[in-house]
Design a protein around this motif. Structure first.
Motif, PDB file in Angstrom:
ATOM      1  N   ALA A 181      -0.874   5.828 -13.503  1.00 36.30           N
ATOM      2  CA  ALA A 181       0.383   5.825 -12.855  1.00 36.30           C
ATOM      3  C   ALA A 181       0.631   7.045 -12.066  1.00 36.30           C
ATOM      4  CB  ALA A 181       1.379   5.177 -13.858  1.00 36.30           C
ATOM      5  N   ARG A 182       0.452   8.277 -13.043  1.00 41.82           N
ATOM      6  CA  ARG A 182       0.826   9.674 -12.746  1.00 41.82           C
ATOM      7  C   ARG A 182       0.348   9.983 -11.364  1.00 41.82           C
ATOM      8  NH1 ARG A 182      -0.026  11.746 -18.791  1.00 41.82           N
ATOM      9  NH2 ARG A 182       1.727  10.835 -19.740  1.00 41.82           N
ATOM     10  N   ILE A 183      -1.217   9.696 -11.201  1.00 41.46           N
ATOM     11  CA  ILE A 183      -1.938   9.924 -10.301  1.00 41.46           C
ATOM     12  C   ILE A 183      -1.487   9.286  -9.047  1.00 41.46           C
ATOM     13  CG2 ILE A 183      -4.184   9.659  -9.324  1.00 41.46           C
ATOM     14  CD1 ILE A 183      -5.368  10.296 -11.841  1.00 41.46           C
ATOM     15  N   ALA A 184      -1.379   8.016  -9.137  1.00 40.59           N
ATOM     16  CA  ALA A 184      -0.547   6.957  -7.979  1.00 40.59           C
ATOM     17  C   ALA A 184       0.754   7.670  -7.602  1.00 40.59           C
ATOM     18  CB  ALA A 184      -0.769   5.583  -8.630  1.00 40.59           C
ATOM     19  N   VAL A 185       1.533   8.081  -8.458  1.00 37.00           N
ATOM     20  CA  VAL A 185       2.677   8.598  -7.990  1.00 37.00           C
ATOM     21  C   VAL A 185       2.525   9.700  -7.157  1.00 37.00           C
ATOM     22  CG1 VAL A 185       4.927   9.381  -8.857  1.00 37.00           C
ATOM     23  CG2 VAL A 185       4.113   7.302  -9.664  1.00 37.00           C
ATOM     24  N   ALA A 186       1.791  10.736  -7.843  1.00 32.21           N
ATOM     25  CA  ALA A 186       1.642  11.926  -7.011  1.00 32.21           C
ATOM     26  C   ALA A 186       0.922  11.610  -5.716  1.00 32.21           C
ATOM     27  CB  ALA A 186       0.747  12.768  -7.898  1.00 32.21           C
ATOM     28  N   GLU A 187       0.077  10.832  -5.560  1.00 28.69           N
ATOM     29  CA  GLU A 187      -0.742  10.564  -4.342  1.00 28.69           C
ATOM     30  C   GLU A 187       0.490  10.100  -3.228  1.00 28.69           C
ATOM     31  OE1 GLU A 187      -5.131   9.761  -5.644  1.00 28.69           O
ATOM     32  OE2 GLU A 187      -4.030   8.150  -5.597  1.00 28.69           O
ATOM     33  N   GLU A 188       1.324   9.090  -3.740  1.00 26.13           N
ATOM     34  CA  GLU A 188       2.122   8.531  -2.906  1.00 26.13           C
ATOM     35  C   GLU A 188       3.216   9.763  -2.413  1.00 26.13           C
ATOM     36  OE1 GLU A 188       2.402   5.812  -1.529  1.00 26.13           O
ATOM     37  OE2 GLU A 188       1.377   4.220  -2.729  1.00 26.13           O
ATOM     38  N   ILE A 189       3.812  10.257  -3.039  1.00 27.04           N
ATOM     39  CA  ILE A 189       4.652  11.323  -2.771  1.00 27.04           C
ATOM     40  C   ILE A 189       3.935  12.293  -1.689  1.00 27.04           C
ATOM     41  CG2 ILE A 189       5.965  13.386  -3.487  1.00 27.04           C
ATOM     42  CD1 ILE A 189       6.538  11.956  -6.060  1.00 27.04           C
ATOM     43  N   ILE A 190       2.792  12.745  -2.050  1.00 28.93           N
ATOM     44  CA  ILE A 190       2.378  13.844  -1.043  1.00 28.93           C
ATOM     45  C   ILE A 190       1.879  13.223   0.404  1.00 28.93           C
ATOM     46  CG2 ILE A 190      -0.127  15.040  -0.831  1.00 28.93           C
ATOM     47  CD1 ILE A 190      -0.095  15.236  -3.776  1.00 28.93           C
ATOM     48  N   TYR A 191       1.489  11.905   0.060  1.00 28.02           N
ATOM     49  CA  TYR A 191       1.011  11.130   1.555  1.00 28.02           C
ATOM     50  C   TYR A 191       2.256  10.970   2.222  1.00 28.02           C
ATOM     51  CZ  TYR A 191      -0.076   7.136   4.637  1.00 28.02           C
ATOM     52  OH  TYR A 191      -0.328   6.330   5.877  1.00 28.02           O
ATOM     53  N   TYR A 192       3.478  10.615   1.384  1.00 25.35           N
ATOM     54  CA  TYR A 192       4.893  10.223   2.174  1.00 25.35           C
ATOM     55  C   TYR A 192       5.290  11.428   2.958  1.00 25.35           C
ATOM     56  CZ  TYR A 192       9.467   8.402   2.842  1.00 25.35           C
ATOM     57  OH  TYR A 192      10.601   7.856   3.302  1.00 25.35           O
ATOM     58  N   VAL A 193       5.303  12.704   2.233  1.00 28.78           N
ATOM     59  CA  VAL A 193       5.666  13.976   2.868  1.00 28.78           C
ATOM     60  C   VAL A 193       4.896  14.347   3.844  1.00 28.78           C
ATOM     61  CG1 VAL A 193       5.893  16.386   2.238  1.00 28.78           C
ATOM     62  CG2 VAL A 193       6.730  14.746   0.496  1.00 28.78           C
TER      63      VAL A 193
END
Length: 233
Positions: A217-229
């Protein structure tokens, strides 16, 4: 048995490597926000023990403490109750170029306040429009908003509750209120589904993250934020 231990150790190594990479990428994303003078709001919602706080701790590990704030949301104070429910969130919005991580948020109006009867039916039903307008105002002013629902199963939540009770260092994290909320899980799930349906917007999207495995979950959240930014110009 030896093969299983090796596999587990390998997974742990992979996780540590990947999370460190993502923490460095988060640092770069924060620099991009700072250069663009764009505020970022990251909202975390989920049932008790879904891993919100732990996720935030990993996300912020490499960030400049001057550039972000973590805002843990609990019950409103008597003073805050004198104002519109959004008042206490307005005063915690991030400055330009900064990040605010909300550990629970204004969505309490259509989740816990709805389920527990802390507001009227008219108030929580009206809140969908109010929240959408609130987020749209921020987005139109250049604020980036991304929202996460961490989804944990009933069995996994029970396992985490019990683990907290057995650990003296974590026992304070489990309260009678947590057990009471668990007994109303079906009502919370209904509220969650309606919330996602009414407030998932292009300018403030919801991301539902399977959270039975905290590390994934931590990996998925970090990837989503980085992609979004990085999507932003």
């Amino acid at each position: 048995m030896i093969e299983e231990v090796i596999e587990i150790a390998s997974c742990e190594t992979d996780y540590k490597t990947r999370i460190k990479e993502l923490q460095k990428e988060m640092e770069k994303a924060a620099e991009k926000l700072k250069s663009a003078e764009a505020p970022l709001i990251v909202v975390f919602e989920g049932l008790d023990a879904s891993g919100k706080s732990g996720c935030i701790r990993r996300l912020t590990r490499e960030l400049d403490t001057k550039q972000y704030r973590v805002i843990p949301i609990s019950a409103p104070t008597d003073e805050e109750k004198r104002y519109h429910y959004l008042y206490r969130f307005w005063k915690n919005l991030p400055m330009r170029g900064n990040i605010a991580f909300f550990d629970r948020s204004w969505y309490g109006r259509v989740l816990v306040e709805r389920v527990e009867g802390f507001c009227s039916n008219a108030e929580w039903q009206r809140a969908y429009r109010e929240i959408n307008e609130f987020e749209k105002l921020l987005a139109d002013d250049g604020t980036l908003i991304i929202k996460f629902w961490l989804e944990v199963s009933e069995d996994e939540q029970l396992r985490r509750f019990r683990a907290r009770m057995e650990n003296l260092e974590k026992a304070h994290k489990i309260t009678d209120e947590d057990w009471r909320n668990r007994s109303r899980r079906e009502e919370y799930e209904t509220a969650r589904d309606e919330m996602l349906r009414h407030t998932d917007k292009p300018y403030a999207p919801w991301k539902v993250i399977p959270a039975n495995d905290k590390k994934l979950a931590r990996i998925a959240v970090a990837e989503e934020i980085i992609y979004y930014v990085n999507l932003q110009k």
